[in-house]
Design a protein around this motif. Structure first.
Motif, PDB file in Angstrom:
ATOM      1  N   PRO A 157      38.521 128.789 -78.016  1.00 18.58           N
ATOM      2  CA  PRO A 157      38.613 128.352 -76.467  1.00 18.58           C
ATOM      3  C   PRO A 157      37.552 128.093 -76.406  1.00 18.58           C
ATOM      4  O   PRO A 157      36.551 128.147 -75.598  1.00 18.58           O
ATOM      5  N   ALA A 158      37.328 126.846 -75.234  1.00 16.48           N
ATOM      6  CA  ALA A 158      36.447 126.169 -74.589  1.00 16.48           C
ATOM      7  C   ALA A 158      36.768 125.077 -73.895  1.00 16.48           C
ATOM      8  O   ALA A 158      38.029 123.796 -73.554  1.00 16.48           O
ATOM      9  N   ARG A 159      36.004 124.598 -72.760  1.00 15.18           N
ATOM     10  CA  ARG A 159      36.071 123.317 -72.021  1.00 15.18           C
ATOM     11  C   ARG A 159      34.559 123.391 -71.082  1.00 15.18           C
ATOM     12  O   ARG A 159      34.198 123.567 -71.673  1.00 15.18           O
ATOM     13  N   SER A 160      35.080 121.643 -71.601  1.00 14.76           N
ATOM     14  CA  SER A 160      33.573 120.927 -70.139  1.00 14.76           C
ATOM     15  C   SER A 160      33.247 121.329 -68.938  1.00 14.76           C
ATOM     16  O   SER A 160      34.450 121.096 -68.232  1.00 14.76           O
ATOM     17  N   LEU A 161      32.637 122.080 -68.771  1.00 16.76           N
ATOM     18  CA  LEU A 161      31.986 121.401 -67.235  1.00 16.76           C
ATOM     19  C   LEU A 161      31.233 120.686 -67.110  1.00 16.76           C
ATOM     20  O   LEU A 161      30.171 120.558 -67.221  1.00 16.76           O
ATOM     21  N   LEU A 162      31.415 119.415 -65.804  1.00 21.98           N
ATOM     22  CA  LEU A 162      30.343 118.396 -66.126  1.00 21.98           C
ATOM     23  C   LEU A 162      29.506 118.997 -64.671  1.00 21.98           C
ATOM     24  O   LEU A 162      29.702 120.200 -64.204  1.00 21.98           O
ATOM     25  N   GLY A 163      28.350 118.132 -64.603  1.00 20.49           N
ATOM     26  CA  GLY A 163      27.395 119.143 -63.587  1.00 20.49           C
ATOM     27  C   GLY A 163      27.573 119.060 -62.308  1.00 20.49           C
ATOM     28  O   GLY A 163      27.425 119.692 -61.768  1.00 20.49           O
ATOM     29  N   ASP A 220      18.015 118.066 -56.442  1.00 23.01           N
ATOM     30  CA  ASP A 220      17.348 117.024 -55.166  1.00 23.01           C
ATOM     31  C   ASP A 220      17.575 115.294 -55.323  1.00 23.01           C
ATOM     32  O   ASP A 220      18.990 115.213 -56.311  1.00 23.01           O
ATOM     33  N   THR A 221      16.900 114.944 -54.636  1.00 21.16           N
ATOM     34  CA  THR A 221      17.965 113.165 -54.037  1.00 21.16           C
ATOM     35  C   THR A 221      17.172 112.295 -54.966  1.00 21.16           C
ATOM     36  O   THR A 221      16.772 110.968 -55.009  1.00 21.16           O
ATOM     37  N   ALA A 222      15.759 112.792 -55.983  1.00 31.15           N
ATOM     38  CA  ALA A 222      15.184 111.976 -56.495  1.00 31.15           C
ATOM     39  C   ALA A 222      16.046 111.058 -58.048  1.00 31.15           C
ATOM     40  O   ALA A 222      16.312 111.824 -59.231  1.00 31.15           O
ATOM     41  N   VAL A 256      24.060 117.045 -59.666  1.00 32.90           N
ATOM     42  CA  VAL A 256      24.626 116.801 -58.751  1.00 32.90           C
ATOM     43  C   VAL A 256      23.425 117.041 -57.091  1.00 32.90           C
ATOM     44  O   VAL A 256      22.963 117.814 -56.828  1.00 32.90           O
ATOM     45  N   ALA A 257      23.625 115.981 -56.750  1.00 30.59           N
ATOM     46  CA  ALA A 257      22.411 115.711 -55.091  1.00 30.59           C
ATOM     47  C   ALA A 257      23.446 116.315 -54.165  1.00 30.59           C
ATOM     48  O   ALA A 257      24.437 116.955 -53.889  1.00 30.59           O
ATOM     49  N   PRO A 258      22.843 116.343 -53.000  1.00 25.81           N
ATOM     50  CA  PRO A 258      22.967 117.132 -51.836  1.00 25.81           C
ATOM     51  C   PRO A 258      24.201 116.935 -51.119  1.00 25.81           C
ATOM     52  O   PRO A 258      25.622 117.227 -50.753  1.00 25.81           O
ATOM     53  N   ASP A 259      23.993 115.627 -51.187  1.00 23.07           N
ATOM     54  CA  ASP A 259      25.492 114.391 -50.253  1.00 23.07           C
ATOM     55  C   ASP A 259      26.021 114.108 -52.366  1.00 23.07           C
ATOM     56  O   ASP A 259      27.638 112.902 -51.827  1.00 23.07           O
TER      57      ASP A 259
END
Length: 425
Positions: free
Chosen positions: A86-92, A100-102, A134-137
């Protein structure tokens, strides 16, 4: 478990990775897997961005280049399901891995582990694309090249994993590059500090940032090969038998195991710059390095020669000095431009540069308690007629700058001088 680009290069290799993951699950381990993009895929995507526009928006760049890991995470989940795991992908953004947003070089702030814990509770393997967050926005970010190692260590720290196994195309950390010294030995254990120094001075096994994070979070990291055993992963040693190199705290390495020198690294990606007749007065050195810092250029070795009197009119005299330092070879053109723009402020005579140099470093925590490490290095190189152009040191490292044509000779003679050669086969 983290698998690099060569381990994920094609469906057959992804199936081999799935077989390795299945064996760990069958042994009763809860497993999270972090994957890189297929070998060469990120370069291809970067090329598309540059082709579309040399002045691309870094936020959209991150959307494009993060796609490589998204593909391999989905493919590995499919391959695992095909062999009844059993497996699943979990994106960022699904975990999420908050950064951060850099954009294009983001740093991880926090990782929400709820989705991971749910996967473990359901007996499933979580397959996580490295390099992305994933950034705050809510925009996709990437962590910079080589960022999948950092992703893996960060996930391991967040879930307090027993260990972070990084599978790559080498089977561990060696005393030096085995292609230069066939009698180089694989090390069973290396301290975080030693690995940090080795990674920063040319050893390409692990990304420097990931080692720093592992040291800060006390994550035990193991480097091992994904190419041992059969094509389907059968016959490979179980990771618990420690076939690779463990990167751990100093307290885990017994005194009897600790050598004076752990390894020798080399780096030909250096350039030397000399500024002649620099005024010998307070603030001058700052005026040299401020424009380089503003251009985000890292300076490594620095030498300031003894000042010499350059002029005298009987009532006053001025003295000048030469300042030599090294920068990454890729930043040489930008360094020259920044220094020439500041020439009036600095007041130097000539700017001389040389790219035909290499940095050789000896690294080992044993240096803290043993004298004579630098002396052995200088004597050994001098006996072979190798001229030292610059020197820099830290508590557990001595680095010298030499002509690049003498790199391989220097590495070989130092490896022997410090007693690192393996017994002849």
């Amino acid at each position: 478990m983290k698998f690099g680009g060569t381990s994920m290069a094609g469906i057959e290799r992804i199936r081999s990775v799935a077989a390795r993951v299945k064996r760990e699950v069958a042994a009763g381990n809860q497993v999270a897997v972090v994957v890189s993009a297929m070998a060469g895929e990120t370069d291809r995507l970067v090329g598309f961005c540059r082709e579309a526009s040399p002045l691309y928006d870094p936020r959209e760049y991150d959307v494009v280049v993060s796609a490589g890991e998204q593909i391999t995470s989905g493919l590995l989940a499919i391959a695992l399901q095909a062999i009844d795991v059993p497996a699943r992908s979990l994106l960022g953004w699904q975990l999420p891995i908050r950064t951060d947003t850099a954009f294009a070089k983001a740093r991880i702030d926090t990782i929400d582990t709820d989705a991971l814990e749910e996967s473990f509770a359901a007996g499933a393997v979580a397959v996580i694309p490295g390099f992305q967050g994933v950034a705050p926005d809510a925009r996709i970010t990437t962590l910079g090249r080589g960022g999948s190692d950092t992703s893996a260590v960060a996930v391991a720290a967040a879930i307090r994993a027993d260990r972070c196994d990084i599978y790559t195309d080498v089977d561990g950390v060696y005393t030096t590059d085995p292609r230069i010294v066939p009698r180089a030995r694989k090390l069973a254990k290396v301290t975080y500090e030693e690995m940090l120094e080795l990674a920063s001075v040319g050893a390409k096994v692990l990304q420097t940032r990931s080692v720093g994070l592992a040291m800060k979070e006390k994550v035990r990291v193991q480097v091992l090969s994904s190419f041992t055993g059969g094509a389907d992963g059968d016959g490979a040693p179980m990771a618990d038998t420690l076939p690779g190199t463990m990167i751990v705290g100093e307290e885990e390495i017994d005194d009897v195991e600790r050598q004076l020198i752990t390894g020798i690294a080399h780096d030909k990606n250096e350039a030397k710059i000399t500024l002649t007749r620099v005024p010998d007065q307070p603030g001058t050195v700052a005026s040299i390095f401020e424009p380089l810092a503003a251009a985000n250029i890292n300076v490594d070795m620095i030498i300031q020669n003894i000042a010499h009197q350059s002029a005298s009119d009987g009532t006053s005299s001025t003295s000048a000095t030469d300042v030599t330092f090294t920068v990454p070879a890729a930043d040489l053109a930008r360094s020259i431009e920044a220094l020439n723009q500041a020439r009036e402020t600095i007041g130097f005579g000539e700017l001389i540069h040389d790219t035909r140099v290499a940095k050789i470093s000896v690294v080992g925590v044993g240096m803290r308690s043993h004298a004579g490490v630098a002396s052995t290095m200088f004597t050994t190189l001098g006996a072979r007629g190798i001229n030292i152009q610059a020197i820099s040191t830290s508590e557990i490292k001595v680095s010298v700058l030499i002509h690049e044509d003498e790199t391989e000779l220097a590495v070989r003679v130092l490896h022997t001088a410090y007693g690192l050669d393996a017994e002849a086969a």
